[in-house]
Design an enzyme around this catalytic site. Structure first.
Site, mmCIF file in Angstrom:
data_model
loop_
_atom_site.group_PDB
_atom_site.id
_atom_site.type_symbol
_atom_site.label_atom_id
_atom_site.label_comp_id
_atom_site.label_asym_id
_atom_site.label_seq_id
_atom_site.Cartn_x
_atom_site.Cartn_y
_atom_site.Cartn_z
ATOM 1 N N SER A 95 0.880 -1.187 0.000
ATOM 2 C CA SER A 95 0.000 0.000 0.000
ATOM 3 C C SER A 95 0.907 1.223 0.000
ATOM 4 O O SER A 95 1.532 1.524 1.013
ATOM 5 C CB SER A 95 -0.863 0.027 1.262
ATOM 6 N N LYS A 170 -7.204 1.774 -2.302
ATOM 7 C CA LYS A 170 -6.740 1.339 -0.975
ATOM 8 C C LYS A 170 -6.757 2.501 0.022
ATOM 9 O O LYS A 170 -7.091 2.327 1.199
ATOM 10 C CB LYS A 170 -5.329 0.760 -1.116
HETATM 11 P P1 NAD Z 1 5.648 -5.730 7.702
HETATM 12 O O1 NAD Z 1 6.332 -4.555 8.277
HETATM 13 O O2 NAD Z 1 5.232 -6.860 8.581
HETATM 14 O O3 NAD Z 1 6.541 -6.380 6.504
HETATM 15 C C1 NAD Z 1 7.297 -5.644 5.601
HETATM 16 C C2 NAD Z 1 8.523 -6.470 5.233
HETATM 17 O O4 NAD Z 1 9.277 -5.771 4.228
HETATM 18 C C3 NAD Z 1 9.464 -6.687 6.421
HETATM 19 O O5 NAD Z 1 9.720 -8.072 6.571
HETATM 20 C C4 NAD Z 1 10.733 -5.917 6.023
HETATM 21 O O6 NAD Z 1 11.922 -6.507 6.511
HETATM 22 C C5 NAD Z 1 10.656 -5.976 4.508
HETATM 23 N N1 NAD Z 1 11.424 -4.935 3.803
HETATM 24 C C6 NAD Z 1 11.459 -3.594 4.039
HETATM 25 N N2 NAD Z 1 12.229 -2.976 3.130
HETATM 26 C C7 NAD Z 1 12.694 -3.941 2.285
HETATM 27 C C8 NAD Z 1 13.523 -3.928 1.126
HETATM 28 N N3 NAD Z 1 14.033 -2.788 0.658
HETATM 29 N N4 NAD Z 1 13.787 -5.103 0.514
HETATM 30 C C9 NAD Z 1 13.265 -6.259 0.989
HETATM 31 N N5 NAD Z 1 12.482 -6.344 2.085
HETATM 32 C C10 NAD Z 1 12.200 -5.192 2.728
HETATM 33 O O7 NAD Z 1 4.391 -5.151 6.905
HETATM 34 P P2 NAD Z 1 3.043 -5.933 6.464
HETATM 35 O O8 NAD Z 1 2.063 -5.817 7.569
HETATM 36 O O9 NAD Z 1 3.397 -7.253 5.895
HETATM 37 O O10 NAD Z 1 2.529 -4.932 5.319
HETATM 38 C C11 NAD Z 1 3.088 -4.889 4.013
HETATM 39 C C12 NAD Z 1 2.237 -3.970 3.164
HETATM 40 O O11 NAD Z 1 0.892 -4.468 3.136
HETATM 41 C C13 NAD Z 1 2.154 -2.539 3.721
HETATM 42 O O12 NAD Z 1 2.134 -1.620 2.676
HETATM 43 C C14 NAD Z 1 0.837 -2.545 4.481
HETATM 44 O O13 NAD Z 1 0.270 -1.239 4.565
HETATM 45 C C15 NAD Z 1 0.008 -3.477 3.604
HETATM 46 N N6 NAD Z 1 -1.090 -4.160 4.305
HETATM 47 C C16 NAD Z 1 -0.920 -4.703 5.539
HETATM 48 C C17 NAD Z 1 -2.002 -5.311 6.172
HETATM 49 C C18 NAD Z 1 -1.871 -5.904 7.568
HETATM 50 O O14 NAD Z 1 -2.902 -6.183 8.183
HETATM 51 N N7 NAD Z 1 -0.662 -6.134 8.078
HETATM 52 C C19 NAD Z 1 -3.247 -5.379 5.544
HETATM 53 C C20 NAD Z 1 -3.386 -4.861 4.260
HETATM 54 C C21 NAD Z 1 -2.294 -4.245 3.650
#
Ligand code: NAD
Length: 299
Positions: A95, A170
């Site tokens: 997102s 979104k």
């Molecule tokens: P998170 O913080 O748990 O995971 C993000 C991952 O990205 C981490 O493991 C981090 O180490 C990795 N990362 C960061 N920079 C990186 C890079 N340059 N190269 C490789 N890996 C890298 O976040 P999440 O909850 O999994 O959310 C991910 C996306 O999905 C976000 O944009 C969030 O807004 C969206 N989202 C999350 C949810 C939820 O409920 N958690 C629901 C819908 C959408």
């Protein structure tokens, strides 16, 4: 078919498992090594960079926190565009700001890599079940090509328009969710202070017009004092910042979003950045001097 998957956080990990369950080979990368090892132990192919995870893959998926992370992983050194060959497809499921999606799409086009933005709604439980709601933007023909891949992770995948349209959709979703949690917190604190058991209020109104998916998912957490994420306050601040920026760019008024953003900022300052966004109730609990759930008064 082999898919490269970058970003193995709360959402990325179950999404990879669902891709493998659907029969795709998946090469994975995350900057946190333990996340890569965890997925390798479940059958994914471990890679050391986004570039490596993109090589030999027909489709590359990114699931990262925000615009700068996606830009770093796609456009940066050892990034996707150094590994992906012309004709490959990037699906960014993070997102991020719609303007950033357009910027990344332009850079991809220069390398003849196709891209759609396809963020998701539903949170961790629906990522695990493979029933997320997916909203996509970009070239419709590219969306059609990857539709089956999307549906191996989602319960629905809707084409919303040109590149960035998925992330605009979104943002609308995130505005509604944040305002809904704030409304629920405000209303349940009212009932608590006025002497009616919030559990009874929940039972009485959840099936009526005020009932919502947010109410069903978050009120049980609020009543139990459980703020384990789920979806973190820090990520919701990111989404509302992107919504406010997009609103300012386009002339859309967002006064209520701006108000809830201030509540979220206050919660972050109080140390709740990594808590679930249902912790919006903590703001009301601080002001009212009591919890909505069953804990003792006088906090
Ligand atoms: P998170 O913080 O748990 O995971 C993000 C991952 O990205 C981490 O493991 C981090 O180490 C990795 N990362 C960061 N920079 C990186 C890079 N340059 N190269 C490789 N890996 C890298 O976040 P999440 O909850 O999994 O959310 C991910 C996306 O999905 C976000 O944009 C969030 O807004 C969206 N989202 C999350 C949810 C939820 O409920 N958690 C629901 C819908 C959408």
């Amino acid at each position: 078919m082999k898919i490269g998957f970058i970003g193995l956080g709360i959402m990325g990990r179950p999404m990879v498992l669902n891709l493998m369950k659907a029969g795709y080979e998946v090469a994975v990368y995350d900057i946190v090594k333990e996340n890569v090892e965890q997925m390798a132990a479940r059958g994914a192919e471990a890679k050391c960079s986004a570039k490596e995870a993109s090589q030999d893959c027909e489709v590359i998926i990114t699931m990262l926190p925000n615009s700068p992370h996606v830009k770093a992983a796609v456009l940066g050194e050892d990034g996707v565009l150094e590994g992906a060959r012309p004709g490959r497809i990037l699906i960014d499921m993070s997102s991020i700001a719609p303007a950033a999606s357009r910027e990344i799409w332009e850079a991809c086009a220069k390398k003849q890599v196709q891209m759609i933005d396809a963020p998701v709604s539903g949170g961790e439980p629906k990522a695990i079940d493979g029933t997320m709601s997916i909203m996509a933007g970009g070239d419709k023909a590219v969306f059609d090509k990857v539709y089956d891949i999307l549906m191996s992770m989602g319960g629905s995948a809707v084409y919303c328009g040109e590149i960035g349209a998925g992330n605009t959709t979104k943002l609308a979703n995130q505005v509604i969710v944040a305002l809904n949690i704030a409304a629920v917190s405000e209303a349940f604190m009212l009932s608590k202070k006025a002497g009616v058991d919030p559990q009874k209020v929940f039972e009485a109104i959840r099936g009526g017009l005020a009932g919502s998916t947010v109410m069903n998912a978050k009120v049980p957490m609020i009543l139990a004092g459980n703020d384990k994420p789920g979806f973190k306050i820090d990520l919701h601040i990111k989404d509302l910042a992107n919504a406010l920026e997009t609103g300012h760019e386009t002339g859309a008024p967002l006064p209520m979003t701006a108000g809830v953003m201030e509540i979220l900022q206050n919660l972050r300052a109080d140390g709740y950045g990594q808590s679930d966004h249902s912790a919006i109730c903590k703001y009301y609990e601080k002001l009212a001097g009591t919890t909505i759930g069953t804990e003792e008064e006088g906090m």
